[in-house]
Design a protein around this motif. Structure first.
Motif, PDB file in Angstrom:
ATOM      1  N   VAL A 159      45.347  51.365  52.751  1.00  0.00           N
ATOM      2  CA  VAL A 159      45.176  52.764  52.342  1.00  0.00           C
ATOM      3  C   VAL A 159      43.783  53.291  52.638  1.00  0.00           C
ATOM      4  O   VAL A 159      43.613  54.379  53.183  1.00  0.00           O
ATOM      5  CB  VAL A 159      45.483  52.920  50.836  1.00  0.00           C
ATOM      6  CG1 VAL A 159      45.265  54.361  50.395  1.00  0.00           C
ATOM      7  CG2 VAL A 159      46.906  52.492  50.544  1.00  0.00           C
ATOM      8  N   ASP A 160      42.753  52.529  52.266  1.00  0.00           N
ATOM      9  CA  ASP A 160      41.373  52.947  52.495  1.00  0.00           C
ATOM     10  C   ASP A 160      40.449  51.745  52.383  1.00  0.00           C
ATOM     11  O   ASP A 160      40.869  50.648  51.991  1.00  0.00           O
ATOM     12  CB  ASP A 160      40.947  54.056  51.517  1.00  0.00           C
ATOM     13  CG  ASP A 160      41.185  53.692  50.062  1.00  0.00           C
ATOM     14  OD1 ASP A 160      40.787  52.583  49.660  1.00  0.00           O
ATOM     15  OD2 ASP A 160      41.772  54.509  49.328  1.00  0.00           O
ATOM     16  N   SER A 161      39.182  51.954  52.721  1.00  0.00           N
ATOM     17  CA  SER A 161      38.207  50.858  52.728  1.00  0.00           C
ATOM     18  C   SER A 161      37.984  50.278  51.338  1.00  0.00           C
ATOM     19  O   SER A 161      37.821  49.065  51.170  1.00  0.00           O
ATOM     20  CB  SER A 161      36.875  51.351  53.305  1.00  0.00           C
ATOM     21  OG  SER A 161      37.031  51.761  54.643  1.00  0.00           O
ATOM     22  N   ALA A 162      37.978  51.137  50.328  1.00  0.00           N
ATOM     23  CA  ALA A 162      37.761  50.672  48.956  1.00  0.00           C
ATOM     24  C   ALA A 162      38.877  49.728  48.517  1.00  0.00           C
ATOM     25  O   ALA A 162      38.629  48.711  47.855  1.00  0.00           O
ATOM     26  CB  ALA A 162      37.675  51.865  48.006  1.00  0.00           C
ATOM     27  N   THR A 163      40.100  50.045  48.904  1.00  0.00           N
ATOM     28  CA  THR A 163      41.242  49.192  48.564  1.00  0.00           C
ATOM     29  C   THR A 163      41.132  47.844  49.261  1.00  0.00           C
ATOM     30  O   THR A 163      41.415  46.793  48.670  1.00  0.00           O
ATOM     31  CB  THR A 163      42.561  49.881  48.964  1.00  0.00           C
ATOM     32  OG1 THR A 163      42.668  51.123  48.264  1.00  0.00           O
ATOM     33  CG2 THR A 163      43.761  49.010  48.617  1.00  0.00           C
ATOM     34  N   ASN A 170      39.870  40.273  44.904  1.00  0.00           N
ATOM     35  CA  ASN A 170      40.983  39.704  44.140  1.00  0.00           C
ATOM     36  C   ASN A 170      41.719  38.595  44.885  1.00  0.00           C
ATOM     37  O   ASN A 170      42.749  38.103  44.415  1.00  0.00           O
ATOM     38  CB  ASN A 170      41.975  40.813  43.756  1.00  0.00           C
ATOM     39  CG  ASN A 170      41.363  41.815  42.789  1.00  0.00           C
ATOM     40  OD1 ASN A 170      40.620  41.435  41.890  1.00  0.00           O
ATOM     41  ND2 ASN A 170      41.658  43.091  42.976  1.00  0.00           N
ATOM     42  N   GLY A 171      41.190  38.208  46.051  1.00  0.00           N
ATOM     43  CA  GLY A 171      41.763  37.087  46.786  1.00  0.00           C
ATOM     44  C   GLY A 171      43.067  37.372  47.507  1.00  0.00           C
ATOM     45  O   GLY A 171      43.795  36.440  47.875  1.00  0.00           O
ATOM     46  N   LYS A 172      43.376  38.643  47.738  1.00  0.00           N
ATOM     47  CA  LYS A 172      44.630  38.978  48.420  1.00  0.00           C
ATOM     48  C   LYS A 172      44.505  38.883  49.940  1.00  0.00           C
ATOM     49  O   LYS A 172      45.502  38.918  50.653  1.00  0.00           O
ATOM     50  CB  LYS A 172      45.092  40.375  47.992  1.00  0.00           C
ATOM     51  CG  LYS A 172      45.492  40.426  46.523  1.00  0.00           C
ATOM     52  CD  LYS A 172      46.091  41.765  46.145  1.00  0.00           C
ATOM     53  CE  LYS A 172      46.530  41.757  44.682  1.00  0.00           C
ATOM     54  NZ  LYS A 172      47.127  43.050  44.265  1.00  0.00           N
ATOM     55  N   TYR A 173      43.264  38.824  50.420  1.00  0.00           N
ATOM     56  CA  TYR A 173      43.023  38.580  51.838  1.00  0.00           C
ATOM     57  C   TYR A 173      42.157  37.335  51.969  1.00  0.00           C
ATOM     58  O   TYR A 173      41.287  37.083  51.131  1.00  0.00           O
ATOM     59  CB  TYR A 173      42.290  39.761  52.490  1.00  0.00           C
ATOM     60  CG  TYR A 173      43.115  41.010  52.652  1.00  0.00           C
ATOM     61  CD1 TYR A 173      44.323  40.989  53.338  1.00  0.00           C
ATOM     62  CD2 TYR A 173      42.673  42.227  52.131  1.00  0.00           C
ATOM     63  CE1 TYR A 173      45.077  42.144  53.493  1.00  0.00           C
ATOM     64  CE2 TYR A 173      43.423  43.388  52.284  1.00  0.00           C
ATOM     65  CZ  TYR A 173      44.623  43.340  52.963  1.00  0.00           C
ATOM     66  OH  TYR A 173      45.366  44.478  53.111  1.00  0.00           O
ATOM     67  N   GLU A 174      42.384  36.572  53.014  1.00  0.00           N
ATOM     68  CA  GLU A 174      41.550  35.397  53.253  1.00  0.00           C
ATOM     69  C   GLU A 174      40.135  35.839  53.612  1.00  0.00           C
ATOM     70  O   GLU A 174      39.925  36.909  54.189  1.00  0.00           O
ATOM     71  CB  GLU A 174      42.141  34.553  54.383  1.00  0.00           C
ATOM     72  CG  GLU A 174      43.485  33.931  54.028  1.00  0.00           C
ATOM     73  CD  GLU A 174      44.025  33.069  55.152  1.00  0.00           C
ATOM     74  OE1 GLU A 174      43.288  32.857  56.137  1.00  0.00           O
ATOM     75  OE2 GLU A 174      45.174  32.614  55.045  1.00  0.00           O
ATOM     76  N   LYS A 192      28.271  48.115  45.873  1.00  0.00           N
ATOM     77  CA  LYS A 192      28.734  48.487  44.536  1.00  0.00           C
ATOM     78  C   LYS A 192      29.518  47.353  43.886  1.00  0.00           C
ATOM     79  O   LYS A 192      29.473  47.158  42.668  1.00  0.00           O
ATOM     80  CB  LYS A 192      29.607  49.743  44.621  1.00  0.00           C
ATOM     81  CG  LYS A 192      30.086  50.251  43.270  1.00  0.00           C
ATOM     82  CD  LYS A 192      30.923  51.507  43.428  1.00  0.00           C
ATOM     83  CE  LYS A 192      31.434  52.000  42.078  1.00  0.00           C
ATOM     84  NZ  LYS A 192      32.271  53.228  42.230  1.00  0.00           N
ATOM     85  N   ASN A 193      30.228  46.585  44.724  1.00  0.00           N
ATOM     86  CA  ASN A 193      31.070  45.509  44.203  1.00  0.00           C
ATOM     87  C   ASN A 193      30.399  44.135  44.262  1.00  0.00           C
ATOM     88  O   ASN A 193      31.022  43.123  43.933  1.00  0.00           O
ATOM     89  CB  ASN A 193      32.394  45.463  44.972  1.00  0.00           C
ATOM     90  CG  ASN A 193      33.307  46.619  44.608  1.00  0.00           C
ATOM     91  OD1 ASN A 193      34.000  46.582  43.598  1.00  0.00           O
ATOM     92  ND2 ASN A 193      33.296  47.662  45.424  1.00  0.00           N
ATOM     93  N   GLY A 194      29.138  44.108  44.691  1.00  0.00           N
ATOM     94  CA  GLY A 194      28.384  42.864  44.670  1.00  0.00           C
ATOM     95  C   GLY A 194      28.794  41.837  45.701  1.00  0.00           C
ATOM     96  O   GLY A 194      28.637  40.630  45.476  1.00  0.00           O
ATOM     97  N   ILE A 195      29.316  42.283  46.838  1.00  0.00           N
ATOM     98  CA  ILE A 195      29.626  41.342  47.916  1.00  0.00           C
ATOM     99  C   ILE A 195      28.828  41.737  49.154  1.00  0.00           C
ATOM    100  O   ILE A 195      28.460  42.905  49.325  1.00  0.00           O
ATOM    101  CB  ILE A 195      31.135  41.297  48.242  1.00  0.00           C
ATOM    102  CG1 ILE A 195      31.629  42.649  48.763  1.00  0.00           C
ATOM    103  CG2 ILE A 195      31.938  40.880  47.031  1.00  0.00           C
ATOM    104  CD1 ILE A 195      33.058  42.607  49.252  1.00  0.00           C
TER     105      ILE A 195
END
Length: 251
Positions: A159-163, A170-174, A192-195
């Motif tokens: 949907v978008d970059s934030a998603t 959340n580990g839904k992508y490797e 913002k998300n610390g990665i």
């Protein structure tokens, strides 16, 4: 007599302003810091630029944040007057009239630093990799061309970059999956998300514009909006707005 004439003149000026004032409805997608949802309202550099233009024209402009796919559908159905924060591409010229170039952005491939992602010299080094893109974007079109030339390059849409960033967390992508999007946006979201993301390869520089819906918006209104936006570029108003969001104005 003079007082009556003056009062009439003031009334006519006021009334004429009421007559020409119009209401416009625009949609932007979640694309921080360029456009994003904040406290249930649309915010961001492009939103502020549009609202300043609307204010100078004496118009009232409403902006909502929706996924791009929905925004394009709303435009097709003539529900909105324009879509904000789009990269300028020739294919849209049939249905949209673009504003002057407003924000300078860079399209890139990025990867998670923890996955060992490192810069590459050519997209050909992406053989066998998986890349995430936002559907309906200029980036998606460019990556699809790469996929036709690069063996086993798998392209996934979201949907978008934030998603996409959220799904990484959340580990839904490797971890070794790459993202192709706007560098300024990916950096903002990841910080913002610390990665930490690493830029692997710069695809292209693409300016962002406001795309007015031809089927919905009068040509005269488009001309007036663009006059004001060009004026704002020249007098530094756009630069002043974008600086507050760590964004660079287009030339």
């Amino acid at each position: 007599m003079f007082k009556k004439s003056s009062a009439l003149l003031v009334y006519l000026i006021f009334y004429s302003q009421l007559v020409v004032a119009k209401e416009f409805f625009f949609v932007a997608h979640e694309f921080p810091p360029i456009s994003f949802l904040k406290d249930s309202s649309a915010a961001g550099g492009m939103i502020d630029v549009l609202q300043m233009a609307c204010k100078q024209l004496g118009h009232k402009c409403r902006v909502e944040i929706h996924p791009l796919a929905r925004a394009f559908k709303m435009a097709e159905n003539k529900e909105i007057h324009g879509v904000l924060s789009l990269h300028k591409i020739p294919e849209r010229a049939i249905n949209y009239a673009d504003s002057p170039e407003i924000i300078k952005t860079t399209l890139v491939y990025m990867g998670l630093k923890v996955s060992g992602a490192k810069p590459i010299a050519s997209p050909q080094e992406l053989v066998g990799r998986t890349v995430l893109v936002t559907r309906g974007t200029a980036t998606q079109k460019l990556i699809q061309k790469h996929a036709e030339q690069i063996k086993d390059l798998k392209v996934l849409e979201d949907v978008d970059s934030a998603t996409m960033i959220s799904k990484f967390i959340n580990g839904k992508y490797e971890a070794n999956v790459l993202i192709a999007s706007t560098e300024e946006v990916l950096k903002s979201i990841s910080q913002k998300n610390g990665i930490e993301l690493v830029t692997l390869y710069t695809i292209a520089e693409k300016p962002l514009v406001i795309s007015f819906v031809k089927k919905k918006m009068d040509e005269g209104d488009i001309v007036e909006f663009n006059k004001v936006l060009n004026k704002m570029k020249k007098d530094g108003s756009i630069k002043k707005i974008l600086t507050g969001y760590n964004l660079t104005p287009a030339e």
